[in-house]
Design a protein around this motif. Structure first.
Motif, PDB file in Angstrom:
ATOM      1  N   GLN A 456       0.842  -1.191   0.000  1.00  0.00           N
ATOM      2  CA  GLN A 456       0.000   0.000   0.000  1.00  0.00           C
ATOM      3  C   GLN A 456       0.881   1.245   0.000  1.00  0.00           C
ATOM      4  N   ALA A 457       0.286   2.367  -0.387  1.00  0.00           N
ATOM      5  CA  ALA A 457       0.917   3.686  -0.267  1.00  0.00           C
ATOM      6  C   ALA A 457       0.170   4.439   0.828  1.00  0.00           C
ATOM      7  N   TRP A 458       0.910   4.915   1.836  1.00  0.00           N
ATOM      8  CA  TRP A 458       0.279   5.571   2.975  1.00  0.00           C
ATOM      9  C   TRP A 458       0.751   7.020   3.098  1.00  0.00           C
ATOM     10  N   ASP A 459      -0.163   7.845   3.617  1.00  0.00           N
ATOM     11  CA  ASP A 459       0.222   9.213   3.956  1.00  0.00           C
ATOM     12  C   ASP A 459       0.825   9.219   5.359  1.00  0.00           C
ATOM     13  N   ARG A 463      -2.948   6.691   6.337  1.00  0.00           N
ATOM     14  CA  ARG A 463      -4.147   6.488   5.519  1.00  0.00           C
ATOM     15  C   ARG A 463      -3.738   6.053   4.119  1.00  0.00           C
ATOM     16  N   PRO A 464      -4.395   5.021   3.575  1.00  0.00           N
ATOM     17  CA  PRO A 464      -4.039   4.537   2.234  1.00  0.00           C
ATOM     18  C   PRO A 464      -4.342   5.581   1.159  1.00  0.00           C
ATOM     19  N   GLU A 471       4.116   6.608   1.185  1.00  0.00           N
ATOM     20  CA  GLU A 471       5.155   5.699   1.663  1.00  0.00           C
ATOM     21  C   GLU A 471       4.810   4.261   1.272  1.00  0.00           C
ATOM     22  N   LEU A 472       5.815   3.512   0.796  1.00  0.00           N
ATOM     23  CA  LEU A 472       5.626   2.087   0.529  1.00  0.00           C
ATOM     24  C   LEU A 472       5.539   1.356   1.859  1.00  0.00           C
ATOM     25  N   VAL A 473       4.391   0.729   2.096  1.00  0.00           N
ATOM     26  CA  VAL A 473       4.225  -0.084   3.297  1.00  0.00           C
ATOM     27  C   VAL A 473       3.698  -1.461   2.906  1.00  0.00           C
ATOM     28  N   VAL A 474       3.977  -2.442   3.757  1.00  0.00           N
ATOM     29  CA  VAL A 474       3.429  -3.788   3.621  1.00  0.00           C
ATOM     30  C   VAL A 474       2.720  -4.079   4.932  1.00  0.00           C
ATOM     31  N   TRP A 511       9.128   6.051  -1.896  1.00  0.00           N
ATOM     32  CA  TRP A 511       7.889   6.707  -2.311  1.00  0.00           C
ATOM     33  C   TRP A 511       7.307   5.941  -3.490  1.00  0.00           C
ATOM     34  N   ILE A 512       6.012   5.628  -3.412  1.00  0.00           N
ATOM     35  CA  ILE A 512       5.361   4.939  -4.521  1.00  0.00           C
ATOM     36  C   ILE A 512       3.996   5.555  -4.799  1.00  0.00           C
ATOM     37  N   THR A 513       3.489   5.272  -5.991  1.00  0.00           N
ATOM     38  CA  THR A 513       2.106   5.559  -6.339  1.00  0.00           C
ATOM     39  C   THR A 513       1.452   4.265  -6.797  1.00  0.00           C
TER      40      THR A 513
END
Length: 660
Positions: A456-459, A463-464, A471-474, A511-513
């Motif tokens: 997911q990408a989070w702020d 928040r997704p 941010e790249l999160v797993v 950083w991802i989208t």
């Protein structure tokens, strides 16, 4: 940076036959019949199921690839928390047993093809690989090596390194390696942490048309590793073993069947190392079972590899991609080992190896693709690459121009070329996102998150985000996440590396989208992000734009927060030969960034440098340079042993001293 490809046609689309014959399609059909996976909806539906039904998915992977548990597990996933998830508790198995399974059915076929700068492909058959592993593993036991002991290799990408890794895993010991272009200090920063009992070494290596003697370095390693019980000499340059060392040939001469030690699923398989730019490298421990399942999934489903494939990835033993390459053996694939310079005798060298070895899956770096584009290399025109069905890149984001160049170079072939830009990390020895043989390829984008990976990408508030940079999160565990870091008894360093920003959630530092059509865009490291007036941009976006210019060989950009609250963003440029950084070129660089990216990200200064400093694994030293420019002393900003050319850093120290 929003996705712009939703309404544009893909660069490549798999045809119906490719989709139907892909192993991931067959897996989905089977998993639907046996485990309740969705039978329809293609990859997006399969991925959703794989993260929602995490236990069932990994059980299905184990069954599909016929993972042979010596002792069966009591469940798939015990503790689910991160860090600390426990996979397949109660199970025992052996990674090397699975890596050598093809020897039973195809003993005379090549398991390895070895190429270097002096000779073409030299095969090692499955039967011979199994015999050498059996002989060496018995010799290791005779030397007193027991499960959990560490065995180290100071070796290039040669068959002996593969044999040594598999023999180590056979006895349940823990493998760790460095490439011989690492200096003594860099190697000791790694090996001293794990205290190896055996060291495999070469006398030297060949690179760029020259022989590089490592005799003195090996002597220093032996002197500084007091836990060594044995040193094994691999005479790559033909020299005799030094005093007290054992000869490789003597330890691999017997015809002995491997005796695979059954070890717990979470038993350590190997230790990998972070780049260690700002201190001692993190010694990352991954498990036999976790790597086995993750690599079966990644190589057998995402890369679509099988017994008819030949798998080539340009790498060295000091990079996780070497471990990933070796795991190609799990799928019965012939793996290609190239030991030498990526650009010798010319920039097209890697394509020549792909031709010589009839590679079907060709992996390289994004930097190599861009270098070929700049050097006017024409791979498909000048080489028979008819068997290459996929070109994959990693190490950094593949710029859009790299996608276009690869596509255009292979445009005349039936079906085009599957281009797989992938991104993961040493931390998991795998990919978070990348290759999917049944999905289209869009310019500048990774095809999709991996199966079983809740990417997911989070702020900043957790928040997704969709179609926005985050941010790249797993958010759920992966089997190949580290067991722990070596010499981190309370887990403090491990926790701080990934879990201090979002408790219980892996934050990787990119950083991802995530795009509306399910693909992923990587923007670069989040700890070196450029943030001007609240607008964030990855450094990779700057590099992609600037390095299109033929005058710019390579560049480095950092954003420096000043003590007075100001923000300084210099762009450092390594110029092409016979180029001057004059007013015309400065204006061209400025206009390129302004028009292609953002007026806010025009650099405050453009500064010429003799070369860009990198880590030993080829990553640009953005964060250490930023710290130097903020006044951090050199010995605290960077570990010199992790840098390809430490002399290049003096420039930034002096620049920081001159600036107010």
């Amino acid at each position: 940076m929003s996705s712009s490809s939703a309404n544009t046609p893909p660069l490549w689309q798999p045809d119906r036959r490719t989709v139907e014959s892909a192993r991931i399609t067959r897996f989905q059909t089977w998993a639907a019949a046996h485990h309740g996976a969705p039978a329809h909806g293609g990859y997006p539906a399969l991925h959703r199921w794989s993260v929602d039904a995490l236990d069932t998915f990994w059980q299905a992977v184990a069954e599909w690839f016929d993972v042979r548990f010596t002792t069966p597990p009591t469940q798939v996933l015990g503790t689910r928390r991160m860090p600390g998830a426990t996979w397949f508790p109660g199970a025992t198995l052996n990674y090397a047993e699975h890596a050598l399974r093809a020897a039973a059915d195809r003993p005379a076929e090549p398991a390895l093809l070895h190429v270097d700068e002096t000779h073409g492909p030299a095969p090692v058959t499955w039967a011979e690989l199994r015999r050498q592993v059996g002989s060496l593993s018995a010799a290791l036991r005779d030397l007193g090596v027991r499960p959990g002991d560490r065995v180290s290799g100071y070796l290039p990408n040669v068959p002996q390194a593969v044999v040594a890794l598999l023999a180590t895993a056979t006895v349940g010991a823990v493998w760790t390696s460095c490439a011989p272009d690492f200096g003594a200090r860099s190697v000791l920063d790694r090996f001293q942490q794990v205290e190896p009992v055996v060291l495999f070494t070469v006398d030297g290596y060949r690179y760029g048309g020259k022989e590089h003697d490592r005799t003195d370095t090996v002597a220093e390693l032996r002197a500084q590793l007091p836990t060594l019980r044995a040193v094994v000499h691999v005479p790559l340059l033909g020299t005799p073993a030094p005093d007290g060392a054992l000869e490789w040939a003597d330890l691999t001469a017997d015809d002995t069947a491997p005796d695979f030690a059954p070890v717990p699923f979470d038993h350590p398989l190997w230790v990998l190392y972070s780049s260690g730019t700002t201190g001692l490298p993190k010694a990352i421990v991954q498990s036999q079972g976790g790597i086995l399942l993750e690599h079966y999934k990644q190589l057998g489903l995402h890369c679509d590899l099988g017994p008819d494939d030949r798998f080539f990835w340009y790498t060295s033993t000091g990079w996780m991609m070497w471990n990933f390459l070796v795991s190609g053996l799990l799928t019965g694939t012939t793996i290609v080992l190239y030991d030498g310079s990526p650009g010798h005798p010319d920039t097209g060298a890697q394509w020549r190896i792909a031709e010589q070895t009839a590679a079907t899956f060709f992996g390289t770096s994004a930097a190599y693709v861009m270098a070929c584009r700049k050097a006017d290399v024409h791979p498909a025109r000048d080489h028979d690459l008819s068997r290459v069905r996929c070109v994959a890149t990693t190490g950094s984001p593949l710029p859009p121009d790299g996608f276009r160049w690869l596509h255009d170079e292979f445009a005349d072939r039936d079906g085009g070329l599957w281009i797989a830009s992938v991104s993961g990390g040493t931390d998991v020895c795998s990919c978070f996102a990348g290759a999917v043989p049944t999905l289209p390829v869009h310019i500048g984008e990774l095809q999709a998150p991996g199966l079983g990976t809740d990417l997911q990408a989070w702020d900043p508030q957790g928040r997704p985000l969709l179609d926005e940079v985050g941010e790249l999160v797993v958010t759920r565990p992966m089997p190949s996440m580290p067991l722990y870091f070596w010499n981190d008894p309370d887990g403090h360093r491990y926790h701080d590396s990934y879990f201090d920003t979002y408790p219980g959630v892996w934050r990787h530092g990119d950083w991802i989208t995530l795009t509306p059509h399910g693909s992923v865009v990587i923007h670069g490291r989040s700890d070196s992000t450029l943030n001007r007036q609240g607008v964030r941009m990855g450094s990779a976006d700057i590099y992609e734009a600037v390095e299109r210019l033929p005058e710019i060989k390579e560049s480095l950009v950092v954003g420096v927060e000043r003590a007075d609250g100001g923000y300084w963003m210099p762009l450092f440029v390594h110029l092409a030969p016979d180029t001057a950084l004059d007013d015309r070129l400065r204006a061209l660089v400025t206009r390129t960034i302004r028009e292609n990216l953002s007026p806010r990200h025009v650099p405050d200064e453009i500064i010429e440098i003799p070369a860009v400093p990198h880590t030993l694994t080829g990553k640009r030293l953005e964060v250490p340079v930023k710290r130097l420019l903020q006044g951090t002393p050199l010995d605290r900003a960077v570990n010199p042993g992790s840098v390809d050319r430490v002399d290049l850093l003096d420039f930034y120290v002096e620049l920081a001293a001159r600036r107010p």
